[in-house]
Design a protein around this motif. Structure first.
Motif, PDB file in Angstrom:
ATOM      1  N   ALA A  86       0.748  -1.102  -0.042  1.00 28.67           N
ATOM      2  CA  ALA A  86      -0.169  -0.125  -0.207  1.00 28.67           C
ATOM      3  C   ALA A  86       0.828   1.047   0.058  1.00 28.67           C
ATOM      4  O   ALA A  86       0.242   2.529   0.229  1.00 28.67           O
ATOM      5  CB  ALA A  86      -0.914   0.060   1.181  1.00 28.67           C
ATOM      6  N   GLY A  87       2.035   1.192  -0.227  1.00 27.80           N
ATOM      7  CA  GLY A  87       2.975   2.302  -0.464  1.00 27.80           C
ATOM      8  C   GLY A  87       4.103   2.453   0.601  1.00 27.80           C
ATOM      9  O   GLY A  87       4.805   3.526   0.800  1.00 27.80           O
ATOM     10  N   LYS A  88       4.395   1.512   1.527  1.00 27.48           N
ATOM     11  CA  LYS A  88       5.355   1.440   2.502  1.00 27.48           C
ATOM     12  C   LYS A  88       5.212   2.621   3.354  1.00 27.48           C
ATOM     13  O   LYS A  88       4.671   3.410   3.622  1.00 27.48           O
ATOM     14  CB  LYS A  88       6.630   1.544   1.912  1.00 27.48           C
ATOM     15  N   ALA A  89       6.087   2.380   4.570  1.00 29.47           N
ATOM     16  CA  ALA A  89       6.290   3.648   5.492  1.00 29.47           C
ATOM     17  C   ALA A  89       4.991   3.862   6.376  1.00 29.47           C
ATOM     18  O   ALA A  89       4.588   4.816   6.597  1.00 29.47           O
ATOM     19  CB  ALA A  89       6.801   4.918   5.263  1.00 29.47           C
ATOM     20  N   ARG A  90       4.034   2.645   6.619  1.00 26.91           N
ATOM     21  CA  ARG A  90       2.735   2.809   7.134  1.00 26.91           C
ATOM     22  C   ARG A  90       2.450   1.532   7.865  1.00 26.91           C
ATOM     23  O   ARG A  90       3.233   0.523   7.839  1.00 26.91           O
ATOM     24  CB  ARG A  90       1.598   3.183   6.090  1.00 26.91           C
ATOM     25  N   HIS A  91       1.474   1.591   8.780  1.00 30.16           N
ATOM     26  CA  HIS A  91       1.062   0.213   9.341  1.00 30.16           C
ATOM     27  C   HIS A  91      -0.251  -0.234   9.151  1.00 30.16           C
ATOM     28  O   HIS A  91      -1.259   0.738   8.503  1.00 30.16           O
ATOM     29  CB  HIS A  91       1.425   0.340  10.844  1.00 30.16           C
ATOM     30  N   GLU A  92      -0.512  -1.413   8.885  1.00 27.19           N
ATOM     31  CA  GLU A  92      -1.744  -2.008   8.645  1.00 27.19           C
ATOM     32  C   GLU A  92      -2.052  -3.023   9.661  1.00 27.19           C
ATOM     33  O   GLU A  92      -1.219  -3.701  10.280  1.00 27.19           O
ATOM     34  CB  GLU A  92      -1.821  -2.679   7.426  1.00 27.19           C
ATOM     35  N   ILE A  93      -3.442  -3.106  10.083  1.00 31.27           N
ATOM     36  CA  ILE A  93      -3.977  -4.366  10.786  1.00 31.27           C
ATOM     37  C   ILE A  93      -4.443  -5.335  10.325  1.00 31.27           C
ATOM     38  O   ILE A  93      -5.149  -5.118   9.261  1.00 31.27           O
ATOM     39  CB  ILE A  93      -4.864  -3.625  12.030  1.00 31.27           C
ATOM     40  N   PHE A  94      -4.108  -6.530  10.674  1.00 28.82           N
ATOM     41  CA  PHE A  94      -4.340  -7.814   9.832  1.00 28.82           C
ATOM     42  C   PHE A  94      -5.885  -7.978   9.745  1.00 28.82           C
ATOM     43  O   PHE A  94      -6.927  -7.536  10.963  1.00 28.82           O
ATOM     44  CB  PHE A  94      -3.503  -8.843  10.518  1.00 28.82           C
ATOM     45  N   ASN A  95      -6.475  -8.065   8.545  1.00 28.10           N
ATOM     46  CA  ASN A  95      -7.839  -8.724   8.419  1.00 28.10           C
ATOM     47  C   ASN A  95      -7.707 -10.189   7.813  1.00 28.10           C
ATOM     48  O   ASN A  95      -6.778 -10.440   7.128  1.00 28.10           O
ATOM     49  CB  ASN A  95      -8.802  -7.721   7.926  1.00 28.10           C
ATOM     50  N   LYS A  96      -8.697 -10.754   7.579  1.00 26.76           N
ATOM     51  CA  LYS A  96      -8.968 -11.993   7.112  1.00 26.76           C
ATOM     52  C   LYS A  96      -8.530 -11.842   5.459  1.00 26.76           C
ATOM     53  O   LYS A  96      -8.160 -13.019   4.830  1.00 26.76           O
ATOM     54  CB  LYS A  96     -10.253 -12.757   7.488  1.00 26.76           C
ATOM     55  N   GLN A  97      -9.095 -10.867   5.041  1.00 29.47           N
ATOM     56  CA  GLN A  97      -8.688 -10.707   3.586  1.00 29.47           C
ATOM     57  C   GLN A  97      -7.346 -10.591   3.056  1.00 29.47           C
ATOM     58  O   GLN A  97      -6.794 -11.297   2.024  1.00 29.47           O
ATOM     59  CB  GLN A  97      -9.359  -9.345   3.171  1.00 29.47           C
ATOM     60  N   MET A  98      -6.395  -9.954   4.257  1.00 29.98           N
ATOM     61  CA  MET A  98      -5.031 -10.153   4.108  1.00 29.98           C
ATOM     62  C   MET A  98      -4.411 -11.503   3.971  1.00 29.98           C
ATOM     63  O   MET A  98      -3.607 -11.888   3.301  1.00 29.98           O
ATOM     64  CB  MET A  98      -4.398  -9.455   5.006  1.00 29.98           C
ATOM     65  N   HIS A  99      -5.070 -12.256   4.816  1.00 30.46           N
ATOM     66  CA  HIS A  99      -4.617 -13.830   4.828  1.00 30.46           C
ATOM     67  C   HIS A  99      -4.901 -14.668   3.666  1.00 30.46           C
ATOM     68  O   HIS A  99      -4.126 -15.046   3.157  1.00 30.46           O
ATOM     69  CB  HIS A  99      -5.414 -14.424   5.846  1.00 30.46           C
ATOM     70  N   ALA A 100      -6.185 -13.994   2.900  1.00 27.70           N
ATOM     71  CA  ALA A 100      -6.180 -14.665   1.673  1.00 27.70           C
ATOM     72  C   ALA A 100      -5.469 -14.370   0.662  1.00 27.70           C
ATOM     73  O   ALA A 100      -4.917 -15.103  -0.206  1.00 27.70           O
ATOM     74  CB  ALA A 100      -7.965 -14.515   1.360  1.00 27.70           C
ATOM     75  N   GLU A 101      -4.957 -13.198   0.866  1.00 22.27           N
ATOM     76  CA  GLU A 101      -4.038 -12.517   0.005  1.00 22.27           C
ATOM     77  C   GLU A 101      -2.814 -13.305  -0.064  1.00 22.27           C
ATOM     78  O   GLU A 101      -1.813 -13.652  -1.015  1.00 22.27           O
ATOM     79  CB  GLU A 101      -3.909 -11.204  -0.278  1.00 22.27           C
ATOM     80  N   ALA A 102      -2.365 -13.567   1.097  1.00 24.57           N
ATOM     81  CA  ALA A 102      -1.099 -14.218   1.414  1.00 24.57           C
ATOM     82  C   ALA A 102      -0.707 -15.468   0.857  1.00 24.57           C
ATOM     83  O   ALA A 102       0.004 -15.918   0.318  1.00 24.57           O
ATOM     84  CB  ALA A 102      -0.916 -13.878   2.989  1.00 24.57           C
ATOM     85  N   MET A 103      -2.314 -16.034   1.143  1.00 25.24           N
ATOM     86  CA  MET A 103      -2.239 -17.600   0.692  1.00 25.24           C
ATOM     87  C   MET A 103      -2.129 -17.441  -0.682  1.00 25.24           C
ATOM     88  O   MET A 103      -1.460 -18.593  -1.550  1.00 25.24           O
ATOM     89  CB  MET A 103      -3.819 -18.194   0.860  1.00 25.24           C
ATOM     90  N   ALA A 104      -2.540 -16.611  -1.565  1.00 20.76           N
ATOM     91  CA  ALA A 104      -2.511 -16.202  -2.807  1.00 20.76           C
ATOM     92  C   ALA A 104      -1.167 -16.023  -3.355  1.00 20.76           C
ATOM     93  O   ALA A 104      -0.799 -16.856  -4.263  1.00 20.76           O
ATOM     94  CB  ALA A 104      -3.314 -15.271  -3.466  1.00 20.76           C
ATOM     95  N   ARG A 105      -0.363 -15.541  -2.643  1.00 19.51           N
ATOM     96  CA  ARG A 105       0.871 -15.306  -2.928  1.00 19.51           C
ATOM     97  C   ARG A 105       1.646 -16.418  -2.708  1.00 19.51           C
ATOM     98  O   ARG A 105       2.770 -16.815  -3.723  1.00 19.51           O
ATOM     99  CB  ARG A 105       1.624 -14.104  -2.068  1.00 19.51           C
ATOM    100  N   LEU A 106       1.308 -17.305  -1.685  1.00 18.78           N
ATOM    101  CA  LEU A 106       2.063 -18.615  -1.413  1.00 18.78           C
ATOM    102  C   LEU A 106       1.716 -19.484  -2.602  1.00 18.78           C
ATOM    103  O   LEU A 106       2.566 -20.159  -3.115  1.00 18.78           O
ATOM    104  CB  LEU A 106       1.507 -19.157   0.013  1.00 18.78           C
TER     105      LEU A 106
END
Ligand code: C2E
Ligand code: MG
Ligand code: MG
Length: 727
Positions: free
Chosen positions: A444-464
């Protein structure tokens, strides 16, 4: 005196004493025995005489009661008695040892007369008067006999008493003597015992005591008395000399042991320190001294267990990844990269050790779990917003430039936050989700923080999934090479192409390299993939050279990844591909990014020089994105600087940036290098580049990357852009 002599003396005394005792007892017993025999004999004699007396008194009594005329009956009847009495008296006299024969005479003489009278009486007539005389005579003689036998009886009684007294006396004397002798013997034995004790046992006991004390390590031994026994004296002397030697040896051994003990203590201390260090090293990061992954996982595990027990307990995991760290590392070197990591770690620690409720030093865990990845465990937060506040603080702390050996480096970080609110089974999952959130922050552009949600997990899985699919894709030949033209600004014609790989995914369609090159790099597949692209591109160029009648030296640029450069066989691979495709090395250009070249300048330079020997030109790709110093450029065998397309867009926004590009161009020309600018999208940009004296350009303005057949058609058309732009 020797022990043998002592014992012999004792022996002699004991035997002599025993013999004396036995002999004396024997003698006394014999004496008593003899006396007893005498006593018995005297007693028997006395009884005998007494019975004779009784018999005589019986007859005498008869005399008293009868008249003279009846006397002859008595005399007649006494005839046999008197003979027997006399015989008995003779026998007694002969056997008597105690009484003299004279004593018997008083009884025997009248008895002999009586026997004579009785004989005379027998011859005479009883009634004659002479017989009466005889009877009177008999009576007188009988009275003499009675007197004699009475005397004899008295004497024998006296004698028997005397013998009995003697026996009693002797018995007593014997008993006394035996008693005295026994006492004497006992005294001798007691004396012997005392003597043995004093001469032998006591010295031996003293020696034994001294030996025991010596054995138990007493400093001083008891004073041994000078004993009279030769052997014990020798033994005492030996013992004291042995103790002396022993003492010296013990002293030496003790000091040796003390020395060894000290040495051992020192070794133990060293070992303990080493163990502590090992234990510390096992749970801490060597570079930053922060907790390592193992310790973090352990603490996460504890927090999760606690959260299961206490409903109101919350904790958060902040996954922090330094933005563009790789570039710092690659361009400034690993030492600078390490220094930056240490500086970042120190910032994180000081930021989280402020002592307020959000940064309680004792409960928060700050760890480095790999490369530029830090994880902060916020233990016991009150609200979700606490984690965001801490993340902002961290980012603010990192935004202050770092001073690395006089160089000012600005670093930012992307932070992913995960809470223990979801039902996590293991710390790994919590960390994985914080990582996914961090990835999202980066994207999302670096130098920031994000709080985990389930959508992120799905994306991470997709990357895997993507990573896993990559190898499969290579085997299935799902990759395809596109070619983007590079235009020479002086002529306006295409002078070469850059080969750019794409993934023709069966379901997702054409995937751009930025979506999978990183994964291919991570998995190592990039080495095979890059080799394949090189082969394809060379093959394609050779084909175009052969099939199209080109009147200029068309070249082909191929990107080489960091991993390929690091592989030992890159030069051989290039050589082999050129041989296989029969392409002359002068038409090939290899693009290596600025950060890869800067990362390990010395080793890369060796490889680059070997590649140059094949006639291949070298391009420094993405120039301007790293931290390379312009003054270093001359050290590398680089032919062309490819200025990154970000420069182009920055130049659009900030007209002053053109001056920077111009400086680079002048410098490159001074170093005999050409300049290619990427990302030319407009006519104005092209005009600007021409004005800045750039050599070549590449961008959508000329053409997007095209499949091989379209590139071929473009080549055949021989477009001439500068005229158009000029027009
Ligand atoms: P690169 O080597 O700097 O390649 C240039 C990239 O800029 C290409 O992106 C290209 O499509 C894009 N580009 C060119 N002109 C313009 C423009 O005017 N505007 C914009 N927005 N983009 C433009 P692409 O093909 O997506 O490749 C991206 C990166 O992937 C490449 O950057 C290169 O670093 C890497 N890459 C591509 N193919 C390979 C390969 O075969 N091997 C390796 N190692 N890396 C490759
Ligand atoms: Mg490139
Ligand atoms: Mg580039």
């Amino acid at each position: 005196m020797r022990i043998y002599h002592h014992i012999s003396t004792l022996h002699v005394v004991a035997i002599a004493g025993a013999i004396t005792l036995v002999a004396t007892v024997g003698l006394l017993m014999t004496l008593v025995q003899t006396t007893m025999t005498h006593t018995i004999a005297a007693s028997e004699q006395r009884q005998h005489i007494h019975s004779l007396l009784n018999a005589a008194e019986d007859i005498n009594n008869q005399f008293a009661n009868v008249e003279n005329e009846d006397l002859h009956h008595i005399i007649k009847s006494a005839k046999f008695s008197t003979n027997r009495w006399l015989a008995e008296l003779y026998e007694l006299r002969d056997s008597s040892e105690n009484m003299s024969p004279v004593t018997f005479k008083e009884a025997c003489t009248p008895l002999e007369s009586l026997i004579q009278i009785i004989q005379n009486f027998s011859k005479s007539n009883n009634t004659q008067p002479s017989n009466t005389d005889l009877a009177a005579k008999f009576k007188r003689q009988f009275e003499r006999y009675l007197h004699g036998i009475t005397q004899l009886d008295k004497l024998s009684a006296k004698e028997a008493n005397a013998v009995s007294d003697t026996l009693t006396l002797r018995k007593r004397t014997s008993m006394l003597t035996i008693g005295v002798l026994c006492l004497l013997y006992l005294a001798i034995i007691e004396h012997t015992r005392y003597w043995t004790r004093r001469r032998l046992i006591t010295p031996v006991e003293q020696l034994a005591d001294a030996a025991i004390q010596a054995m138990s390590g007493a400093d001083e031994l008891p004073q041994l008395e000078d004993c009279e026994t030769h052997e014990l004296n020798a033994l005492a002397r030996m013992l004291s000399s042995f103790v002396g030697t022993l003492k010296t040896q013990v002293k030496e051994r003790t000091s040796e042991l003390e020395r060894q003990k000290l040495q051992l203590e020192r070794e133990v201390a060293v070992r303990r320190r080493a163990e502590d260090q090992l234990r510390h090293a096992a749970f801490h990061d060597r570079l930053t001294n922060l907790c390592n992954r193992d310790l973090l996982m352990d603490r996460l595990d504890r927090c999760m267990s606690r959260a299961k027990r206490h409903n109101d307990y919350k904790f958060a995991v902040l996954f922090l990844d330094v933005d563009r760290f790789k570039e710092v590392n690659d361009s400034l070197g690993h030492t600078a990269g390490d220094q930056l990591l240490i500086a970042i770690a120190n910032r994180l620690v000081s930021c989280l050790r402020q002592g307020d409720t959000l940064s309680r030093s004792e409960s928060n865990t700050i760890s480095r779990i790999g490369g530029d990845e830090f994880v902060i465990l916020l233990d016991g937060i009150k609200a979700r917003s606490d984690a965001s506040i801490v993340a902002e603080r961290l980012q603010e702390a990192l935004s202050v430039p770092f001073d690395l050996e006089g160089r000012s480096i600005v670093s930012t970080a992307s932070i992913g936050i995960a809470f223990n609110e979801l039902d996590y089974d293991s710390p790994d999952h919590l960390l994985r989700d914080a990582d996914a959130a961090m990835y999202y922050a980066k994207a999302a552009g670096k130098a920031r923080h994000e709080i985990f949600n389930k959508q992120m997990h799905a994306e991470a899985m997709a990357r895997l999934e993507l990573s896993a699919d990559l190898r499969h894709a290579f085997e299935n030949q799902e990759f395809v090479v596109y070619y983007q033209p590079i235009v020479t600004l002086s002529s306006g014609h295409i002078s070469g192409f850059e080969a750019l790989v794409r993934w023709n995914h069966p379901t997702k369609g054409l995937i751009a390299p930025l979506n999978f090159i990183g994964h291919a790099e991570e998995t190592g597949l990039i080495v095979q993939l890059g080799q394949w692209v090189l082969n394809q591109a060379c093959h394609q160029l050779k084909q175009w050279h052969d099939e199209l009648d080109l009147d200029f030296p068309l070249s082909m640029s191929v990107n080489v990844s960091k991993r390929q450069v690091a592989e030992p066989g890159l030069v051989d691979v290039v050589k082999k591909v050129l041989e296989e495709t029969k392409l002359d090395g002068e038409y090939l250009r290899l693009e290596i990014t600025e950060s890869v070249i800067m990362a390990n300048a010395d080793t890369v330079t060796v490889v680059l020089n070997q590649i140059k020997e094949l006639g291949v030109q070298l391009y420094m790709d993405d120039f301007g994105t790293g931290y390379s110093s312009l003054s270093y450029l001359h050290r590398f065998p680089i032919d062309v600087l490819k200025i990154d397309r970000e420069f182009m867009s920055t130049m659009n926004a900030n007209k002053n940036y053109a001056g920077v590009v111009h400086t680079v161009v002048v410098l490159a020309h001074n170093l005999n290098m050409e300049v290619i600018v990427e990302g030319v999208e407009t006519k104005d940009q092209l005009a600007q580049l021409i004005a800045l004296d750039c050599d070549k350009a590449q961008g959508f303005y000329f053409s997007e990357p095209l499949p091989a057949d379209q590139s071929r058609r473009l080549l055949q058309k021989r477009p001439h852009w500068i005229q158009e732009s000029a027009a």
